[in-house]
Design an enzyme around this catalytic site. Structure first.
Site, short mmCIF file in Angstrom:
data_model
loop_
_atom_site.label_atom_id
_atom_site.label_comp_id
_atom_site.label_asym_id
_atom_site.label_seq_id
_atom_site.Cartn_x
_atom_site.Cartn_y
_atom_site.Cartn_z
N ALA A 255 1.05 -1.43 -0.10
CA ALA A 255 -0.14 -0.06 -0.08
C ALA A 255 0.72 1.52 -0.71
O ALA A 255 0.88 1.81 -0.43
CB ALA A 255 -1.41 -0.18 0.93
N ARG B 79 -11.81 -18.18 5.47
CA ARG B 79 -10.85 -18.78 6.20
C ARG B 79 -11.20 -18.45 8.10
O ARG B 79 -10.90 -19.27 8.83
CB ARG B 79 -9.82 -17.55 6.58
CG ARG B 79 -9.28 -17.19 5.45
CD ARG B 79 -8.05 -16.11 5.13
NE ARG B 79 -7.62 -16.76 3.82
CZ ARG B 79 -6.22 -15.15 3.73
NH1 ARG B 79 -5.93 -14.94 4.37
NH2 ARG B 79 -5.34 -16.26 2.83
N SER C 99 -5.93 -8.81 0.07
CA SER C 99 -5.51 -7.59 0.64
C SER C 99 -3.95 -7.39 -0.29
O SER C 99 -4.62 -6.07 -0.04
CB SER C 99 -4.78 -8.85 1.55
OG SER C 99 -3.44 -7.60 2.02
#
Ligand code: SF4
Ligand code: SF4
Ligand code: FES
Lengths: 637, 252
Positions: free
Chosen positions: A21, A324, A430
């Site tokens: 990021a 998950r 992600s």
């Protein structure tokens, strides 16, 4: 006495964190013409993103042409049990393909399909093969690609200004301890060089937090030492808010043996490529754990599940690839009920499912990791795996489009930002989050700068105070006992792991809060020996106060949310409660971060065109009747 | 199953330093980095060491163990006998910052001197097409975790500070090869490898390959093929002339 010598660096944008990021934000800010600094606790190119294995989700439709952003959006919302910030999930699903393709123009080399496009793999919760990948080292490829893109921008600047660092400079091994404001807006950041211990001050109107997660507050974790919740804590102390901190993802498959590697990640790609979970009786137990909300979407027999790998149109996917949170809870139950493996996990078997050669080709680093660290040959034996603290869904409350926090000039992207993943993140979402919102944060910061008529000012007293706080651990208490930071850290990890872990209950979370109060008090007396040059004991003292503050947010929010959803499971409230779905828990603190406060706040209702992407019957599992009153399906009735 | 091990660890800074003796507990399955961490938590809280992932994926924890360049996190204690003294020293080729931490900025400088990927201008987002077998060669090199163990080992710069200026080291010669073999890169890097990055210094001893924790065949797959390309250029006057003309006209 403190030596308050501070080097000063003026910048337009300072990005804290050099993972996916942060690098993407910095690239964007520089491309928008802003002088940009990247500040990183580690060397350039070492960020935690390199450990991401499986892939980067983007609905390019290269492997299954039926994929598109709407399907990706739906999968993301389902994975997060509809608590996600829907606007973030929408932007993410729409923009991920372009961001991945952009990486190719920076030089990334993803694995290819037969017709030469980017190959995509299956992953938990994703309807179609969607993850762009490079074997099982996708995160490394992304970091290296963006690192090299930054070098290439620096080379352009060298051509133009004769200085590689004229517009974009990396400050490696440098830790930010405080954000400094001018009234209500950001004015700078105070930091120290890890190697020399010297102080630096960034004078900047815009800061992008890209510091990752908080896993180092837990004992069993896949996270590295850097993951001490710095950005979360810096944001709180600067007056920004955090949301969803009760949602912590325990990845179902971490290594469990030997003890020194306990927690290290075993990629979900093992299951995506055919690996299955088994208990000590050899049973593929996941078939017994398909929750009601997912009934009908997953295979109910082994035969159907096995058929799915090759023919997805006529088979449903294996429940080994449930989201998950579901898989982690299932493993937890199997172990608790006595059907675990010798070292307290369950078995993950790929050896009996694929030829050895194929396993080594598709999962080279997993092969390597087990061979070297556990003496296990995964092409011949099953792995032993169990849940490990992996990711925090919670983070800085941001505006979805600009990544701005409530503090003017403070932006956040990646794991440190909250909302996108709701109560549970899907694997693969992600890496895509990093590049989609990293870019948006860089852009948001650049636009903010353009809107400023005056640069903020830093007051000297703030700088002095920050310097004093930073060196405090060298002052040994004049009376009473000095505390060892390593001991406090170990106690914090144990208590978060045991009491605010994968399964929670009121008394235990309360106990954790009592323990946190005690640790906070003791942490006031932490003291270290030695000098300021590369002194890990000192570094830990400074990271500790971030961990303590952020852990308090996690525990307080976990106590308030009296339901189970995604990465928050309450033993005393085992069911999902639709009345909780649209409630966010918002954390804030005072400027010294002495304690955290948590309040409820309603989510914004989902835009109707997005709501209509779902069948009414599915929405009814999550939403209250009032919320669905306007749905066309209801109106028609 | 735990025992007490003898460790010698180099402590000091850029001015001076020496080996310090420690006796420390070792448990089953542990790696050298675990032992260093135990020392930090119990006997030497300010012992400096770099690490991140503890899984051999980030390349931060490079050091020399009993004189061999290795990752601290991937060296299991079980490779030593219980009686053996384990000696840990910082990488020798780079200046020491403190204890086991060295200044590896040489590598970042060299990285910056390799001209970046030059994308094909005519292709837009999503239009790149490459065959798996064609990307595999460069992919092997992109497994590199930048631990710089190969750089530390290569005799051209180990103990030869004076060569550092003209030699980029195996890691960055391999980066040139990686770009040269990238199916869509539009730049010619052959002469560059020889003239700017010192490929000629390499006499293919393969020491770099031997220490690479990612098992990348640096010498066989990157350095030798680059040397072959250089040789082809030199002996082929037409190609050579063409390149000279091309270079003169192109500005980078
Ligand atoms: S093969 Fe070349 S680069 Fe590698 S160690 Fe030997 S001389 Fe150095
Ligand atoms: S090529 Fe191998 S030894 Fe050299 S830096 Fe990369 S991973 Fe390390
Ligand atoms: S700590 Fe990452 S390679 Fe050793």
């Amino acid at each position: 006495m403190v030596q308050v010598q501070v080097e000063r660096f003026p910048y337009d944008v300072v990005v804290i964190g050099a993972g996916g990021a942060g690098l993407r934000a910095a690239i964007e800010a520089r491309e928008q013409g802003k002088r940009t600094a990247i500040v990183s606790k580690s060397l350039f190119g070492k960020a935690h993103t390199v450990m991401a294995e499986g892939g980067c989700a983007a609905s390019m439709g290269n492997v299954n042409a039926k994929d598109n952003w709407q399907v990706h959006f739906r999968d993301t919302m389902r994975g997060g049990k509809f608590l996600n910030n829907w606007r973030m999930a929408e932007l993410h699903a729409k923009e991920a393909p372009d961001r991945v393709w952009e990486l190719e123009t920076y030089g990334a080399l993803f694995d290819r399909t037969k017709d030469g496009k980017i190959s995509q793999r299956n992953f938990g919760g994703h309807t179609y093969p969607r993850l762009a990948h490079v074997g099982d080292r996708t995160g490394l490829e992304m970091i290296r690609t963006m690192q090299q893109k930054i070098v290439s921008l620096q080379q352009e600047d060298f051509e133009e200004y004769g200085d590689y660092e004229a517009m974009l400079k990396v400050f490696p091994e440098c830790t930010v301890t405080e954000l400094i404001k001018d009234n209500d807006r950001i004015a700078g950041a105070f930091a120290y060089w890890r190697d020399s211990g010297k102080f630096i001050l960034f004078e900047t109107p815009a800061i992008v937090l890209a510091t990752g997660g908080i896993g180092k507050s837990f004992k069993v974790t896949s996270n590295s030492w850097e993951y001490t919740g710095d950005g979360h804590a810096l944001a709180l102390r600067a007056g920004a808010t955090l949301i969803n901190m009760e949602f912590v993802q325990f990845h179902p498959t971490g290594m469990v043996w030997p003890p020194s590697v306990k927690g290290i990640l075993v990629t979900e790609g093992v299951r995506g490529d055919g690996g299955v979970l088994k208990n000590s009786t050899g049973e593929r137990f996941m078939f017994g754990y398909i929750p009601d909300v997912f009934k009908g979407q997953y295979a109910e027999t082994e035969q159907e599940a096995d058929g799915w790998y090759n023919d997805q149109d006529n088979h449903r996917r294996t429940p080994d690839l449930l989201p998950r949170d579901e898989v982690a809870r299932a493993i937890n139950t199997e172990v608790k009920e006595g059907r675990g493996s010798p070292h307290g996990g369950v078995f993950l078997d790929i050896a009996s499912r694929l030829p050895a050669e194929e396993i080594r080709r598709r999962l080279p680093s997993m092969y390597h990791q087990f061979k070297e660290l556990a003496d296990v040959d995964i092409t011949a034996q099953p792995m032993e795996v169990g849940p490990t603290c992996h990711y925090v869904m919670g983070g800085v409350e941001v505006d979805p489009d600009t990544a701005s926090s409530v503090v003017p000039g403070l932006f956040a992207a990646g794991e440190v930002a909250g909302g996108m993943h709701g109560s549970n993140r899907l694997g693969g979402n992600s890496l895509s989050d990093l590049i989609v919102f990293g870019r948006r944060a860089g852009l948001g910061a650049a636009q903010y700068l353009d809107s400023l008529d005056q640069r903020p000012k830093i007051s000297e007293s703030d700088v002095d105070a920050a310097a004093h706080r930073a060196v405090a651990p060298f002052d040994w208490p004049s009376e009473g006992q000095a505390e060892n930071p390593y001991t406090i850290h170990a106690e914090l990890q144990q208590s978060m792991n045991d009491l605010v872990g994968i399964i929670r209950k009121e008394e235990e979370v309360q106990q954790a809060l009592d323990k946190l109060a005690e640790l906070k008090e003791r942490a006031r007396f932490v003291a270290v020996e030695g000098r300021r040059e590369f002194n890990p004991g000192w570094h830990l003292c400074l990271d500790l106060r971030n961990m303590l503050l952020v852990s308090e947010c996690v525990a307080k929010a976990a106590l308030m949310r009296t339901e189970s959803r995604g990465g928050h499971t309450r033993d005393d409230y085992p069911a999902m409660d639709n009345r909780w779905r649209n409630k966010l828990l918002v954390c804030s603190s005072d400027e010294h971060g002495t304690s955290a406060e948590v309040v409820e706040k309603p989510q914004e209702p989902m835009r109707s065109d997005l709501l209509e992407l779902f069948e009414l019957a599915e929405l009814e599992k999550y939403f209250t009747d009032e919320e669905l009153a306007q749905h066309p399906g209801r109106v028609a009735q | 199953m735990s025992y007490k091990a003898n460790f010698k660890i180099w402590r000091g800074d850029d001015t001076s330093g020496e080996l310090h003796d420690f006796i420390v507990e070792v448990n089953e399955g542990e790696v050298v980095l675990d032992i260093i961490h135990r020392l930090q938590a119990t006997q030497a809280p300010d012992l400096a060491v770099r690490w991140n992932c503890k899984a051999g994926k980030c390349g931060s924890c490079s050091a020399e163990i009993n004189g061999k360049p290795r990752l601290l996190c991937m060296t299991r204690m079980s490779v030593f006998t219980e009686e053996e003294t384990v000696t840990v020293t910082p990488l020798r080729t780079f200046p020491v910052v403190r204890d086991l931490v060295t200044d590896v900025s040489y590598n970042y400088q060299k990285a910056r001197e390799v001209p970046s990927f030059a994308p094909p201008k005519e292709l837009g987002l999503g239009e790149y097409r490459m065959k798996q077998q064609d990307v595999e060669r460069s992919q092997e090199f992109r497994k590199c975790i930048e631990c710089f163990l190969c750089q530390n080992t290569c005799h051209v710069i180990r103990d030869h500070e004076e060569n550092k200026e003209n030699f980029s080291g195996p890691r960055f010669l391999m980066r040139v090869a990686e770009l040269e073999m990238h199916p869509l890169d539009t730049e010619d890097r052959v002469r560059e490898a020889q003239d700017e990055h010192g490929l000629g210094y390499c006499n293919i001893t393969k020491c770099c390959t031997e220490v690479c924790p990612e098992h990348i065949k640096i010498t066989d797959n990157a350095l030798i093929p680059m040397k072959e390309r250089v040789a082809d250029r030199k002996y082929d006057p037409i190609v050579w002339l063409g390149n000279q003309l091309f270079r003169r006209g192109s500005k980078r």
